[in-house]
Design an enzyme around this catalytic site. Structure first.
Site, mmCIF file in Angstrom:
data_model
loop_
_atom_site.group_PDB
_atom_site.id
_atom_site.type_symbol
_atom_site.label_atom_id
_atom_site.label_comp_id
_atom_site.label_asym_id
_atom_site.label_seq_id
_atom_site.Cartn_x
_atom_site.Cartn_y
_atom_site.Cartn_z
ATOM 1 N N LYS A 143 -24.088 99.950 -14.034
ATOM 2 C CA LYS A 143 -22.669 100.239 -13.814
ATOM 3 C C LYS A 143 -21.884 99.047 -14.341
ATOM 4 C CE LYS A 143 -22.843 103.351 -9.987
ATOM 5 N NZ LYS A 143 -23.517 103.103 -8.733
ATOM 6 N N HIS A 172 -16.869 95.779 -12.079
ATOM 7 C CA HIS A 172 -15.479 96.111 -11.802
ATOM 8 C C HIS A 172 -14.791 95.035 -10.968
ATOM 9 C CE1 HIS A 172 -16.282 97.325 -7.719
ATOM 10 N NE2 HIS A 172 -17.333 97.972 -8.157
ATOM 11 N N HIS A 220 -16.324 93.330 -7.761
ATOM 12 C CA HIS A 220 -17.346 92.307 -8.008
ATOM 13 C C HIS A 220 -16.739 91.057 -8.621
ATOM 14 C CE1 HIS A 220 -20.015 95.977 -7.862
ATOM 15 N NE2 HIS A 220 -20.387 95.231 -6.845
#
Ligand code: ARG
Length: 562
Positions: free
Chosen positions: A123, A126, A129
């Protein structure tokens, strides 16, 4: 020189007391109450006198030369420092110690483990994080500055049902070529494709589960693919970590700890803490403020997030024997941490006290395309790139002849994002606009960096050689405000560590920059009188050193020219 220390030691002697008054000494809000103030209430009991009387008596005692006068105001004993002496002590120390100024050895021999960033494989990285990465990186710098050994732990989300799905999708619709070319984007595409196809073909789910089991069983093809996904994602994250100036000592993630979860189950069982509930194994926590039960083993036999965190804690405590372990995640995970910290306590391990959740609120950007309200995933890379590109344009307009333009744009653009992320208490939700955080005015990273560059430029023009003997020209208000802030640096770092709040440093940076700019505005640093000029340059040099160190603690670089 730690003036508070001087005063505390002196008070201790004067009162023949056993106690250390260091932490009782305050910095008054108002200048008319002096530079430091000691509330005498504490002494009233032991000295059997009223505190105002004690204050009045102490005021006439003899204090070290740095204290110009001591004055009693009610129960408070206020200390006024001697400006020239104060400046001399503080600035000389900074000039001598340079980048070491403000450091301490309080952490020597102690280890702090910081679990931060911890994104999920396959993933994209974003904004949530991003926040964890920035806070964790800063806490590491802060603890390191205080002499602690720090361990950066990235608890990678590299385990879960998505890997089986990804393998199925990869084998059906993907290729190594595409993965190598498009990395995480391609994995996301495959993941979405899997879900689309699975709607009409339920056998895909079954297939995914079986691949997931194969990863767990160590089947070589499954493991190879899992590694491919993990390594590819990590390569992309690494680029962002470099930009943010951080790195990790361990990337052991959830898969690694899933493999250790048998030990967790065995130990919990030995302590009779496991209970069956609906086919799952749980720990009942209802005795503790009615906390929800913590699942350890799911009905299908798989581990859960908490199981893997407990396994990681065992492993990390054995490996690092930490004195403190901080877990930096968003506030929505508070229950998760409260649950498993409690379980460690119930196991009788006294190191449960060393575990601390460091929660943060939500960070979002209000700027058009980057808006998270549209439901888009706001990506770290995009935010940083956008910030850097805006700064690049500003430099092109305002200072086209600047050397190393690209590197300065990167330092200022990334620095602006980092700085504003750390400008409020962690737990506060923040929404910020790129325009605001990139402004060179106001309480921003670029403003602080600009002030630092201003000190660099005046020092260069004045050809300061690092030596100053006579500090008397600094005995005036604007200079004094700067010196006072400079002398408080070490204490601010300690406070930031104690509360795990990097914003204490960011706020400090702004106060110092503002105080220096006021001084700069009120005084000509390159004065014609040599003595005056040298003293003012010394103040600029000390300010430069401290601004740079403080910015470094929050992970912001300070270019000399911008
Ligand atoms: N991967 C998790 C997430 O994205 C964060 C992990 C935090 N660390 C931990 N030891 N639980 O939400």
């Amino acid at each position: 020189m730690d003036f508070k220390r001087e005063i505390a030691d002196c008070l201790q002697k004067l009162t023949n007391s056993e106690c250390d008054f260091y932490s009782d000494i305050e910095i008054p809000r108002e200048k008319s109450f002096g530079d430091f103030s000691f509330p005498c209430f504490k002494l009233a009991k032991t000295m059997r006198q009223n505190p105002a009387k004690i204050a009045a008596e102490l005021a006439s005692a003899e204090f070290p030369p740095v204290i110009k006068k001591a004055e009693a105001t009610g129960a408070f004993l206020n200390f006024f420092l001697d400006g020239a002496f104060y400046s001399k002590q503080t600035i000389s120390q900074i000039l001598k110690e340079g980048a070491d100024y403000g450091k301490s050895d309080e952490g020597n021999g102690k280890t702090v483990l910081i679990d931060y960033s911890s994104p999920n494989i396959a993933k994209r990285f974003h904004v949530g994080h991003l926040y964890s990465t920035i806070i964790g990186a800063s806490l590491r710098n802060i603890y390191g500055f205080l002499g602690y050994k720090t361990v950066g732990a990235n608890f990678l989300g590299d385990w879960g049902t998505q890997f089986g799905k990804l393998i199925v999708a990869y084998k059906k619709w993907g290729s190594l070529e595409e993965i190598n070319k498009n990395g995480v984007l391609e994995m996301e595409r495959l993941y979405v494709k899997f879900h689309e196809e699975a709607k009409s073909d339920p056998t895909l789910e079954e297939e995914a589960r079986s691949w997931q089991m194969s990863v767990q069983a160590g089947d070589s093809e499954a493991e190879k693919l899992w590694s491919l996904f993990k390594e590819t994602t990590l390569k992309e994250y690494e680029k962002q970590y470099v930009r943010l100036g951080t790195s990790f000592d361990t990337f052991r993630g959830e898969k690694y700890y899933n493999d250790l979860s048998e030990e967790v189950v065995r130990i919990l069982d030995e302590h009779h803490l496991l209970k069956e509930s609906d086919g799952a194994q749980i720990v009942d926590l209802s005795d503790f403020n009615n906390m929800q039960p913590c699942i350890i083993i799911r009905k299908d036999g798989g581990s859960v997030y908490a199981t893997r965190d407990i396994a990681a804690a065992f492993d990390r405590y054995r490996t690092y024997n930490f004195d403190l372990a901080l877990y930096v995640t968003d506030v929505r995970q508070s229950l998760h941490f409260a649950q498993w910290f409690k379980i460690i306590e119930l196991l009788g391990y006294d190191w449960s006290k060393k575990l601390q959740h460091i929660p943060y609120g939500l960070l979002s950007l209000e700027n058009g395309a980057l808006s998270s309200r549209e439901g888009n995933v706001v990506l770290l890379e995009d935010i940083l790139d956008e910030a850097v590109s805006i700064v690049r344009d500003v430099i092109e307009q305002k200072n086209p002849a600047l050397e190393n333009k690209e590197s300065v744009a990167e330092q200022v653009g990334v620095g602006a994002i980092v700085f504003s992320s750390l400008y409020s208490s962690r737990i506060k939700d923040s929404v910020y606009s790129l325009d605001k955080v990139l402004s060179f005015e106001g309480e921003t990273g670029p403003y602080a960096q600009y002030t630092h560059a201003r000190t660099a430029s005046v020092l260069e023009k004045g050809a300061f050689n690092g030596i100053c003997e006579d500090f008397s020209p600094l005995d005036e208000q604007a200079a004094y405000s700067v010196v006072k802030l400079l002398s408080e640096f070490g204490e601010k770092v300690k406070l930031a560590a104690e509360r795990c709040e990097p914003f204490i440093i960011s706020r400090y940076v702004i106060s110092l920059a503002q105080a220096f700019n006021k001084f700069y505005h009120d005084n000509t640093i390159l004065a014609s009188d040599e003595t005056v000029k040298t003293a003012r340059l010394a103040l600029a040099a000390a300010t430069k050193t401290v601004l740079k160190s403080a910015l470094a603690l929050i992970g912001v670089q300070a270019p000399d020219k911008m």
